[in-house]
Motif scaffolding. Structure first.
Motif, mmCIF file in Angstrom:
data_model
loop_
_atom_site.group_PDB
_atom_site.id
_atom_site.type_symbol
_atom_site.label_atom_id
_atom_site.label_comp_id
_atom_site.label_asym_id
_atom_site.label_seq_id
_atom_site.Cartn_x
_atom_site.Cartn_y
_atom_site.Cartn_z
ATOM 1 N N LEU A 196 0.793 -0.891 -0.151
ATOM 2 C CA LEU A 196 -0.069 0.024 0.236
ATOM 3 C C LEU A 196 0.625 1.452 -0.092
ATOM 4 O O LEU A 196 0.792 2.397 -0.773
ATOM 5 N N LYS A 197 1.797 0.908 0.528
ATOM 6 C CA LYS A 197 3.095 2.567 0.340
ATOM 7 C C LYS A 197 3.757 2.772 -0.907
ATOM 8 O O LYS A 197 4.156 3.990 -0.962
ATOM 9 N N ASN A 198 3.539 1.801 -1.720
ATOM 10 C CA ASN A 198 4.118 1.178 -3.083
ATOM 11 C C ASN A 198 2.769 3.169 -4.107
ATOM 12 O O ASN A 198 1.989 2.208 -3.640
ATOM 13 N N PRO A 199 3.861 3.862 -4.408
ATOM 14 C CA PRO A 199 2.618 5.088 -4.548
ATOM 15 C C PRO A 199 1.954 3.849 -5.824
ATOM 16 O O PRO A 199 1.587 5.145 -6.574
ATOM 17 N N ILE A 200 2.819 3.678 -7.059
ATOM 18 C CA ILE A 200 2.647 2.828 -8.045
ATOM 19 C C ILE A 200 1.549 1.711 -8.045
ATOM 20 O O ILE A 200 0.499 2.295 -8.542
ATOM 21 N N VAL A 201 0.931 1.327 -6.518
ATOM 22 C CA VAL A 201 -0.427 0.760 -6.339
ATOM 23 C C VAL A 201 -1.172 1.445 -6.175
ATOM 24 O O VAL A 201 -2.144 1.531 -6.285
ATOM 25 N N PHE A 202 -0.886 1.995 -4.886
ATOM 26 C CA PHE A 202 -1.632 3.867 -4.968
ATOM 27 C C PHE A 202 -2.037 4.776 -5.796
ATOM 28 O O PHE A 202 -3.543 4.362 -5.917
#
Length: 701
Positions: A204-210
């Motif tokens: 969830l902290k991954n900006p791409i996934v977010f």
């Protein structure tokens, strides 16, 4: 090889050679797109190699690409995505293919890997084999091929990417977290729920996934439109991704092949095979299987071709970031990323070219194959003549493993000559000439498959036994003689003269030591890489034989394999030239010395230094030079009665890192170069510019 090719093509059925389906792919723009992508990658590599941008500075560009540009690009395309044009069986096919390869690599790694690191290897290797460089390298190529025929295919890139980011990568991260947990001494205090929560948090902290999740939500809330007040802002960040990402990819490749070791060769072969061969084949087969209800045969064939090309996309550089974060298998991941990136280019171009050829006449194919082999042989011939001349002029042919390497180059040269001669003999119809040329061609070509084995054996022996008989042993003996002579003179003939700014000895022992180090370079990494790539060539040629024996109507992919074998068989000279043609000590360093002397002469004519160099020299001389002299400067005997206060370049780099004057070794080399340009330090013979190597430098009084 040519006779085998003729027999293999003649086995094709009539309906296999004539396909009435129209071409759904435009190849005209593919070559410019490949040149654009790999040209930008080359610029990034040159910038990193020459320390124009250091590794620390490159991290800033990487953070911008991964945390700002790419999330903005994903958000924009998720909002504008049209789900009505999506063919869902295609997405399910890619999903199944990626999951299959991920599970296969993961299970095999868990079975054969060392128990001390099996979980981290399984996680990272599985991610390596499934996460493609979709956006930086894949999107421009898909755009060049399908922009005019199937523009809706471009959006599949944004739909397929989350499969790895949100489904498979978390499983790999979980395995890496399990390995970290097992390596801790107090791992009993963490339970499985804690590990699961940590993995979910990292995802969830991954900006791409977010931003993918936010983009999908905004897609329905904003009705497929980006508000005007933020459209220009999002477009600015999204448009900056392409060139910056490719440039950063080139920066990340600097120095990665140096990490290639003997223990990683087999792993690299298997991972590269899984990524560039197994993945595209499974993707294509799954589309053919799941999309069989399609009423449009041309569209189904086009989707199948697109799935194959998608599977060939190389590994994304973000996998190397994961390896650094978990401090595991960095050598394999970074080296494999470089190799897969450059191997994917000819495979993609050849695949696209063959898939656009819809009417496949056997005679046309034979002529095309003959033309490709002939052209590759001509260009490779010049490259091999240059490389062999370099090996003889540098006198490396006298020692192992270069002794076997020169024989390999000669075999490659005879292969090119045989192929060129075959092209003319066939046209003349001279039977005796055909027999002689065929004998020369087959003998020399098959000998190129044997010499890499001897090269690998010699590298192994020279690594294990430094006292191996031959020229390499003489180098070791010569080095010991020089050291013994230096000790002998230091005891019986105490020094009475201190060398000045430059070594004044006419027979400098330090200079001889540097020459011995240069001449004794066995170039192990280059030989290992040569053997690795030629092994792939051997496996490809073996696959053509096995494929034809198992299937008498092999289809277009078999033709692609034939063309690939022709290119690598008669284009081996390119590989040899790239690895050994630009000899460091014979070509690059003399040119660098000439440039350094020219710069020093110009500097004397224009004594004014740039402000940054003057400031660096003043700061070092005033605040750091005295401490540096105490820490690393030593009296080294350079003659029978002379000594010199000097230090090694690599020692000075270590010292700069230790005291905090540089953040990485690239910055340290730049710092030392500025001191040399400012007249603070110099090479003992004034022959080399400052570098991170065991060369002797001194501080100018």
């Amino acid at each position: 090889q040519n006779l085998f090719t003729i027999l293999s093509i003649s086995h094709f059925r009539k309906n296999e050679m004539s396909d009435p389906l129209p071409s759904t792919m435009s190849i005209d723009k593919l070559l410019p797109a490949l040149l654009e992508c790999f040209g930008i990658i080359l610029c990034g590599y040159i910038a990193g190699r020459t320390n124009i941008i250091t590794s620390t500075q490159a991290k800033g560009l990487g953070n911008f690409v991964s945390k700002f540009a790419l999330p903005a690009l994903l958000f924009k395309n998720m909002v504008l995505l049209d789900f009505n044009d999506v063919i869902w069986p295609f997405l399910w096919s890619i999903l199944i293919a990626k999951v299959s390869v991920f599970c296969l690599v993961c299970v095999l790694t868990l079975i054969v890997a060392n128990p001390d690191s099996r979980y981290s290897k399984a996680g990272l290797f599985s991610i390596f084999a499934t996460q493609s460089n979709d956006f930086a390298l894949g999107y421009p190529i898909v755009e060049a091929l399908y922009q005019t025929t199937h523009p809706e295919y471009l959006q599949y890139i944004y739909l397929v990417a989350p499969v790895s980011l949100m489904l498979l990568n978390p499983i790999g991260f979980a395995l890496c977290e399990v390995q970290k947990w097992k390596n801790q001494e107090n791992h009993e205090q963490h339970n499985k729920l804690w590990i699961l929560g940590l993995v979910v948090l990292q995802v969830l902290k991954n900006p791409i996934v977010f931003m993918v999740v936010i983009g999908i939500i905004a897609h329905f809330v904003l009705h497929q439109t980006i508000p005007p007040f933020m459209a220009e802002f999002v477009d600015g960040l999204a448009n900056s991704f392409g060139g910056a990402a490719l440039f950063y990819l080139g920066l990340t490749m600097v120095g990665q092949l140096r990490k290639l070791t003997r223990s990683t060769v087999v792993t690299l072969i298997l991972l590269t095979t899984a990524k560039l061969l197994l993945m595209p084949l499974i993707c294509k087969d799954m589309v053919d299987l799941l999309d069989n209800n399609s009423t449009d045969a041309a569209n189904q064939s086009s989707l199948s071709d697109f799935a194959f090309l998608y599977g060939v996309f190389p590994t994304a550089p973000s996998v190397a970031i994961y390896a650094v974060y978990y401090n595991a298998e960095l050598q394999v991941v970074t080296s494999g990323m470089v190799i897969s990136t450059f191997l994917s280019a000819p495979i993609m171009y050849l695949s696209a070219w063959l898939l656009t050829v819809r009417k496949m006449d056997p005679q046309l194919l034979m002529n095309s194959l003959q033309t490709v082999s002939f052209n590759m042989s001509i260009v490779s011939l010049f490259a091999l003549v240059w490389t062999i001349a370099v090996m003889f002029l540098s006198k490396k042919y006298k020692r192992l493993p270069h002794m076997f390497t020169v024989n390999l180059f000669l075999a490659q040269l005879l292969t090119c000559i045989g192929m060129i001669q075959w092209n003319f003999v066939v046209k003349e119809g001279n039977f005796i000439g055909q027999i002689l040329t065929f004998t020369l061609l087959c003998t020399s070509l098959y000998s190129t498959y044997m010499w890499p084995g001897l090269i690998a054996l010699s590298v192994l022996l020279t690594k294990k036994h430094d006292d191996l008989k031959g020229s390499s042993g003489l180098l070791v003996i010569a080095e010991k003689v020089v050291l013994t002579f230096a000790c002998w003179t230091s005891i019986l003939s105490p020094p009475s003269v201190q060398c000045g700014n430059c070594c004044e000895s006419t027979d400098c022992l330090l200079g001889k030591m540097e020459e011995l180090q240069q001449v004794g370079d066995k170039q192990v990494v280059r030989h290992v890489l040569l053997c690795l790539l030629l092994t792939v060539n051997l496996l490809a040629n073996l696959s053509t034989c096995i494929w034809l024996l198992c299937n008498h109507a092999p289809g277009r992919l078999y033709l692609e394999l034939l063309f690939f074998c022709a290119i690598v068989n008669y284009g081996q000279g390119f590989l040899s030239f790239a690895l050994f043609g630009l000899d460091k000590h014979l070509i690059l360093l003399p040119f660098k010395r000439f440039f350094t002397r020219w710069f020093r002469k110009k500097q004397k004519q224009q004594p004014d230094l740039p402000d940054d160099i003057r400031m660096t020299c003043t700061q070092f001389t005033k605040y750091h030079k005295q401490q540096c002299c105490c820490d690393i400067v030593k009296n080294q005997r350079c003659g029978r009665k002379t000594v010199m206060k000097c230090f090694l370049g690599c020692e000075f780099v270590d010292w700069l890192l230790q005291v905090g004057l540089a953040q990485d070794r690239g910055e340290a080399v730049l710092y030392g170069t500025q001191l040399q340009q400012g007249g603070v330090l110099q090479h003992i013979k004034e022959e080399f510019s400052f570098q991170d190597s065991p060369l002797y430098f001194y501080f100018i009084s």
